[in-house]
Scaffold this active site. Structure first.
Site, PDB file in Angstrom:
ATOM      1  N   HIS A 220       0.849  -1.184   0.000  1.00 36.52           N
ATOM      2  CA  HIS A 220       0.000   0.000   0.000  1.00 36.52           C
ATOM      3  C   HIS A 220       0.887   1.237   0.000  1.00 36.52           C
ATOM      4  O   HIS A 220       1.842   1.326   0.763  1.00 36.52           O
ATOM      5  CB  HIS A 220      -0.909   0.023   1.230  1.00 36.52           C
ATOM      6  CG  HIS A 220      -1.898   1.135   1.177  1.00 36.52           C
ATOM      7  ND1 HIS A 220      -3.131   1.000   0.577  1.00 36.52           N
ATOM      8  CD2 HIS A 220      -1.831   2.407   1.618  1.00 36.52           C
ATOM      9  CE1 HIS A 220      -3.778   2.144   0.647  1.00 36.52           C
ATOM     10  NE2 HIS A 220      -3.011   3.020   1.282  1.00 36.52           N
TER      11      HIS A 220
ATOM     12  N   ARG B 296     -13.213  13.218   6.075  1.00 35.38           N
ATOM     13  CA  ARG B 296     -11.912  13.871   6.323  1.00 35.38           C
ATOM     14  C   ARG B 296     -11.464  14.651   5.098  1.00 35.38           C
ATOM     15  O   ARG B 296     -10.856  15.720   5.207  1.00 35.38           O
ATOM     16  CB  ARG B 296     -10.858  12.819   6.682  1.00 35.38           C
ATOM     17  CG  ARG B 296     -11.045  12.244   8.076  1.00 35.38           C
ATOM     18  CD  ARG B 296     -10.213  10.998   8.257  1.00 35.38           C
ATOM     19  NE  ARG B 296      -8.815  11.210   7.961  1.00 35.38           N
ATOM     20  CZ  ARG B 296      -8.015  10.292   7.418  1.00 35.38           C
ATOM     21  NH1 ARG B 296      -8.473   9.103   7.110  1.00 35.38           N
ATOM     22  NH2 ARG B 296      -6.759  10.571   7.191  1.00 35.38           N
TER      23      ARG B 296
ATOM     24  N   ASP C 299     -14.450   3.265   7.614  1.00 36.77           N
ATOM     25  CA  ASP C 299     -13.396   4.056   6.978  1.00 36.77           C
ATOM     26  C   ASP C 299     -13.920   4.750   5.727  1.00 36.77           C
ATOM     27  O   ASP C 299     -13.538   5.884   5.442  1.00 36.77           O
ATOM     28  CB  ASP C 299     -12.178   3.190   6.630  1.00 36.77           C
ATOM     29  CG  ASP C 299     -11.117   4.034   5.924  1.00 36.77           C
ATOM     30  OD1 ASP C 299     -10.626   4.981   6.563  1.00 36.77           O
ATOM     31  OD2 ASP C 299     -10.834   3.792   4.744  1.00 36.77           O
TER      32      ASP C 299
ATOM     33  N   LYS D 254      -8.302  -1.334   6.450  1.00 35.95           N
ATOM     34  CA  LYS D 254      -8.658  -1.957   5.157  1.00 35.95           C
ATOM     35  C   LYS D 254      -7.745  -3.141   4.862  1.00 35.95           C
ATOM     36  O   LYS D 254      -8.194  -4.182   4.390  1.00 35.95           O
ATOM     37  CB  LYS D 254      -8.537  -0.917   4.032  1.00 35.95           C
ATOM     38  CG  LYS D 254      -9.668   0.103   4.064  1.00 35.95           C
ATOM     39  CD  LYS D 254      -9.485   1.180   3.013  1.00 35.95           C
ATOM     40  CE  LYS D 254      -8.408   2.161   3.376  1.00 35.95           C
ATOM     41  NZ  LYS D 254      -8.510   3.499   2.896  1.00 35.95           N
TER      42      LYS D 254
ATOM     43  N   SER E  10      -6.862   4.229   9.049  1.00 33.68           N
ATOM     44  CA  SER E  10      -7.614   4.123   7.801  1.00 33.68           C
ATOM     45  C   SER E  10      -6.983   3.066   6.889  1.00 33.68           C
ATOM     46  O   SER E  10      -7.659   2.147   6.402  1.00 33.68           O
ATOM     47  CB  SER E  10      -7.616   5.499   7.111  1.00 33.68           C
ATOM     48  OG  SER E  10      -7.986   5.410   5.767  1.00 33.68           O
TER      49      SER E  10
HETATM   50  N1  URA Z   1      -4.946   6.483   2.212  1.00 32.58           N
HETATM   51  C1  URA Z   1      -5.938   5.927   2.951  1.00 32.58           C
HETATM   52  O1  URA Z   1      -6.465   4.872   2.622  1.00 32.58           O
HETATM   53  N2  URA Z   1      -6.329   6.584   4.048  1.00 32.58           N
HETATM   54  C2  URA Z   1      -5.788   7.728   4.455  1.00 32.58           C
HETATM   55  O2  URA Z   1      -6.190   8.252   5.479  1.00 32.58           O
HETATM   56  C3  URA Z   1      -4.767   8.309   3.678  1.00 32.58           C
HETATM   57  C4  URA Z   1      -4.348   7.656   2.544  1.00 32.58           C
END
Ligand code: URA
Length: 425
Positions: free
Chosen positions: A82, A168, A161, A187, A183
């Site tokens: 990620h 946000r 999220d 996931k 966040s």
């Molecule tokens: N990527 C995400 O999935 N969440 C965040 O808060 C920032 C970048």
């Protein structure tokens, strides 16, 4: 329990209790806590922070807000990566089929771009026919057959999220280490990958502008992953200037295919291989040689099968923008700065990104770079080509570049700074 007392506690710098965290995440997901209340709590969190215990509980509550996926039926070990988001960051495109070609299964749930950073799904959607939305069964079938899949996270995965991230985004509360860490990791943990490599971007084009913040974000995420049984490591990587020579959806697909064909810009190849080695090590496949899989065409073969499995035509011509505008060097010297944020913002204004979640993107819009920082340039030489379908966007896109492209007449040519700055495990 009520939202106001939780907001007041964080406003007054108290540690939130487990019960407060569980309740507010659940009540927000169900719609009992209003957006304005959650946005107030997000701002209090951005300003006052959370300790590790609160972050761990917040992450667990977000995981528990939805389903958990299960890849235990696959015969290959699972490995995912990620990125925290950058400009020209197309690495997932060559990386996922490359790591699959080396024997791992890569379940890559990706997002769309918002603001100046691009999104992997928007890039792949530039390929005619390719679709991002798969059912869990389709995803599992492609993983078993091809070994890699890049798709949108289903509605059932960490729904807390999904709501909170969208909130946000419009309330100036993205750049909070506890909120970013929870966040991303909620996931990834709910997705069920066995191992995870985080690419934490540092620099003007990233959410983390300096190394100390990036280190703290990386260490927080590595700890969260490890605590949930996911083998997690992080690379801190340079986002002072865009990755590669393109920013924009179809342009980045083209560059990714060049990498899969054994060519492509050195920094994109370097980061793709560094992340591939981390993923393969974490998946227990440390003997595999990703450089060989790029050179012998097996990564390209996996790419073609991965695109076809999701309805795309890997041979179809990519879209080309109606209008192209060249920016030339204003003087001779060394290009010292090609600022990632300026390029990202300009590409976004050309149509490569969206202002609101529901906006379409222009697949062909974006920017090609003809030089990188450290290169010697001559006055009048092309530095950038701006691509857009809507020429009335050009003035704002050019304005975004103001101050972001600097040439020093007396500097000596310089080797580019390293892409990988640090490793955190
Ligand atoms: N990527 C995400 O999935 N969440 C965040 O808060 C920032 C970048």
């Amino acid at each position: 329990m009520d939202a106001i007392s939780v907001i007041r506690a964080k406003r007054d710098r108290a540690e939130l209790t487990d019960d407060q965290i569980d309740w507010i995440i659940d009540a927000y997901t169900r719609g009992e806590v209003a957006d304005e209340q959650m946005s107030s709590l997000a701002m209090a969190t951005l300003l006052n922070g959370m300790n590790r215990k609160e972050i761990a509980r917040w992450t667990a509550a977000m995981i528990n807000s939805g389903e958990r996926m299960d890849f235990s039926s696959l015969s290959r070990p699972t490995a995912d990566k990620h990125s925290t988001g950058g400009v020209g960051d197309k690495i997932t495109l060559p990386l996922a089929p490359l790591v699959a070609a080396c024997g791992a299964a890569v379940p890559q749930l990706s997002g769309r771009g918002l603001g100046h950073t691009g999104g992997t799904l928007d890039k792949l959607e530039a390929i005619p026919g390719w679709r991002a939305d798969l059912t869990n069964d389709e995803m599992l079938a492609i993983l078993g057959d091809v070994g890699s899949v890049v798709c949108a996270a289903g509605a059932g995965l960490a729904p807390a999220d999904k709501k909170l991230y969208a909130l946000r985004d419009v309330t100036g509360t993205v750049e909070s280490i506890p909120l970013i860490a929870s966040s991303i990791m909620s996931k990834k943990i709910a997705e069920g990958t066995g191992s995870l490599v985080l690419d934490v971007k540092v620099g003007s084009g990233a959410f983390m502008k300096n190394l100390d913040d990036a280190r703290e974000l990386a260490a927080t995420m590595v700890e969260l992953g490890t605590d949930h049984g996911v083998r997690t490591t992080a690379l801190l990587t340079n986002m002072a200037t865009p990755l590669g020579l393109t920013a924009g959806n179809a342009l980045e697909v083209r560059e990714s295919v060049e990498v899969l064909a054994g060519g492509g810009p050195a920094d994109v190849v370097e980061l793709t291989l560094a992340l591939a080695r981390e993923m393969l090590d974490a998946a227990g496949l440390g003997d595999a040689d990703p450089a060989k899989a790029l050179a012998d065409g097996s990564a390209m073969d996996h790419w073609r099968r991965m695109i076809q499995a999701q309805g795309g035509d890997p041979d179809a011509p990519l879209p080309v923008a109606r209008e192209q505008h060249t920016v030339n060097a204003s003087s001779s010297g060394i290009l010292t700065t090609l600022d990632a944020y300026a390029i990202g913002l300009s590409a976004w204004r050309l149509g490569a990104g969206r202002a609101r979640k529901e906006d379409p993107v222009q697949p062909a819009a974006g920017i090609e770079l003809h030089a990188k920082p450290g290169d010697a340039v001559q006055a009048g030489q092309p530095l950038l080509t701006l691509h857009t379908d809507t020429p009335d966007r050009l003035p704002a896109a050019l304005e975004a570049l103001d101050g972001g492209v600097l040439i020093a007449p007396d500097a000596a040519p310089a080797t580019p700074p390293p892409v990988v700055l640090e490793r955190i495990a």
